[in-house]
Write an enzyme that holds these catalytic residues in place. Structure first.
Site, short mmCIF file in Angstrom:
data_model
loop_
_atom_site.label_atom_id
_atom_site.label_comp_id
_atom_site.label_asym_id
_atom_site.label_seq_id
_atom_site.Cartn_x
_atom_site.Cartn_y
_atom_site.Cartn_z
N HIS A 94 34.80 66.21 85.02
CA HIS A 94 33.85 65.20 84.52
C HIS A 94 32.92 65.85 83.50
O HIS A 94 32.55 67.02 83.64
CB HIS A 94 33.05 64.62 85.69
CG HIS A 94 32.26 63.41 85.29
ND1 HIS A 94 31.07 63.51 84.61
CD2 HIS A 94 32.52 62.09 85.43
CE1 HIS A 94 30.62 62.28 84.36
NE2 HIS A 94 31.48 61.40 84.85
N GLU A 166 36.82 59.25 78.87
CA GLU A 166 35.39 58.96 78.99
C GLU A 166 34.64 59.58 77.82
O GLU A 166 34.23 60.76 77.89
CB GLU A 166 34.83 59.54 80.29
CG GLU A 166 35.42 58.94 81.54
CD GLU A 166 34.42 58.94 82.69
OE1 GLU A 166 34.15 57.87 83.23
OE2 GLU A 166 33.90 60.02 83.03
#
Ligand code: PGA
Length: 256
Positions: A94, A166
């Site tokens: 992430h 993302e």
């Protein structure tokens, strides 16, 4: 894993007690949904998920995992430990881990390999910063992240990988990428998987979008070709809003 997927990422925002309360509302609200729903919680909420999600259609996962198998790595949690508590997936790479904990692609690659040994799906997060996008570097960044994070993986192991596109500038900012930008990135990701593996792997791999997805804007992303679903941060903290988003994606809500 089914090919339509929504995964929540609650980040470092909930206690175990709050997870229990969340699931009490969330699980009944999505029990009729027939695509894959998952929720990634803090380590301390995993035991609550194990109990509350037994025999439900919601799977749960962690937000990180150690790159090491076991041993003197104080503070780390291994894939084996996560599998033992019933985790079906973990996020890896992430952007917040890359930014605040200096996580490198080579470490992310090791994490994926650990997960593979224990049959845990890795949700591999990739994406460019605003500066990289403005400089026309988006594809180069995605290419490098994919090449290095998937290094040494065999085609059949991609069944246990989900790619989450993302863009960093869209995470938690309320500023979503446009449908066109997402479609271009997803197409590029599939093209790169095809180059690294083959067309079949490119067609089969699950690709999600994450970055300020909400019940109000999810419809605008539903027409995106070759996109399998979403990774949802902020909204996944609110059981009602998250289940509303999931219903909109299932086509079961009147929300415009
Ligand atoms: P957001 O977060 O939905 O709050 O933008 C997405 C993520 O970090 O996975």
């Amino acid at each position: 894993m089914q090919n339509k997927v929504i995964i929540g990422n609650q980040k470092m925002n909930v206690t175990a007690g709050q997870t229990r309360k969340f699931l009490n509302v969330f699980v009944p609200a999505v029990e009729h949904i027939n695509y894959q729903i998952g929720i990634c919680v803090p380590y301390t909420s995993l035991a609550v998920c194990k109990r509350a999600l037994k025999d439900t259609n919601v799977i749960f996962g962690a937000q990180n995992v150690s790159e090491f198998e076991r041993g003197a790595y104080t503070g780390e949690v291994s894939s084996e430990m996560l599998a033992d508590i019933g985790c079906k997936m973990t996020l890896v790479g992430h952007s917040e881990r890359r930014k605040y904990f200096s996580e490198q692609n080579s470490q992310i690659n090791n994490k994926i390999k650990q997960n593979l040994r224990y049959n845990i799906v890795s949700v591999l997060c990739i994406g460019e910063s605003k500066r990289e996008r403005t400089a026309g570097q988006t594809q180069n960044i995605l290419c490098k992240q994919l090449d290095e994070c998937l290094s040494g993986l065999y085609e059949n192991e991609l069944d246990n990988i989900i790619i989450a596109y993302e863009p960093i500038w869209a995470i938690g900012t309320g500023q979503t990428a446009t449908a066109k930008q997402i479609e271009e990135a997803v197409d590029y990701i599939r093209k790169e998987i095809s180059r690294l593996y083959n067309d079949k792997a490119s067609k089969n791999i699950i690709v999600l979008y994450g970055g300020s997805v909400k019940p109000d804007n999810v419809k605008s992303f539903m027409g995106i070709k070759n996109l399998n679903g979403f990774l949802v941060g902020g909204v996944s903290l609110d059981a009602k809003a998250f289940s509303e988003l999931i219903q909109v994606y299932a086509g079961k809500s009147n929300k415009k």
